[in-house]
Scaffold this active site. Sequence first.
Site, short mmCIF file in Angstrom:
data_model
loop_
_atom_site.label_atom_id
_atom_site.label_comp_id
_atom_site.label_asym_id
_atom_site.label_seq_id
_atom_site.Cartn_x
_atom_site.Cartn_y
_atom_site.Cartn_z
CG MET A 23 -1.97 -1.10 1.19
SD MET A 23 -3.22 -0.92 2.48
CE MET A 23 -4.12 0.54 1.92
CD GLU A 94 -6.87 -1.54 -4.77
OE1 GLU A 94 -6.33 -2.58 -4.31
OE2 GLU A 94 -6.55 -0.39 -4.41
#
Length: 213
Positions: A23, A94
């Site tokens: 992330m 994603e």
Amino acid sequence: MFLENTVNHKEQFGWIEVICGSMFSGKTEELIRRLKRAQFAKQKVEIFKPSIDTRYHGEMVVSHDANEIRSTPIPAAANIAILAQGCDVVGIDEAQFFDDEIVKICNDLANQGIRVIVAGLDMDFKGNPFGPMPALMATAEYVTKVHAVCTRTGNLANYSFRKNDNNKLVMLGETEEYEPLSRAAYFYAMQKNQEDHKKANEKANEKNNKIQE
């Protein structure tokens, strides 16, 4: 820097590009950069993201630094095969949240002459390979691993450390819930979590024993 093979002159086959990392490493930002370059070149581009990801916008792929591009939210990978017909370039953000069928979908699209660009987390918060990402990385022609900066050491970070006790595999979040850590920082953070949980369990057991007495 990754340099795109934007045109396939010799064969009627496309290819797969995977952008992976932790992330806050710039995965989505790099995905948006490549897709906007394709749009500027007048190529037909379609972008998809899992419908569960509504952190910034319901119909936009948005990076942490607010770069964005319009996308189509979909509940399952199978929808991509239907919606991507006639495209030159397909972007998927994603990808770790999709089912395993996305691997076959991406390969089928590439075999049809489409350039497929996939971005996703390569590891979950426990440091394990995440969903279909390992298989996508294995079958891709190009894999770009990007890194964040460790919030504790300043070194390159490739782990996504979850700062709360939620053990669900899928938990959307931002800086309040996650921080990027280096290997060493992640090791010590996980070690401290285990020690804290052990102490908490010991206190709970002591309290229960006193109540029983």
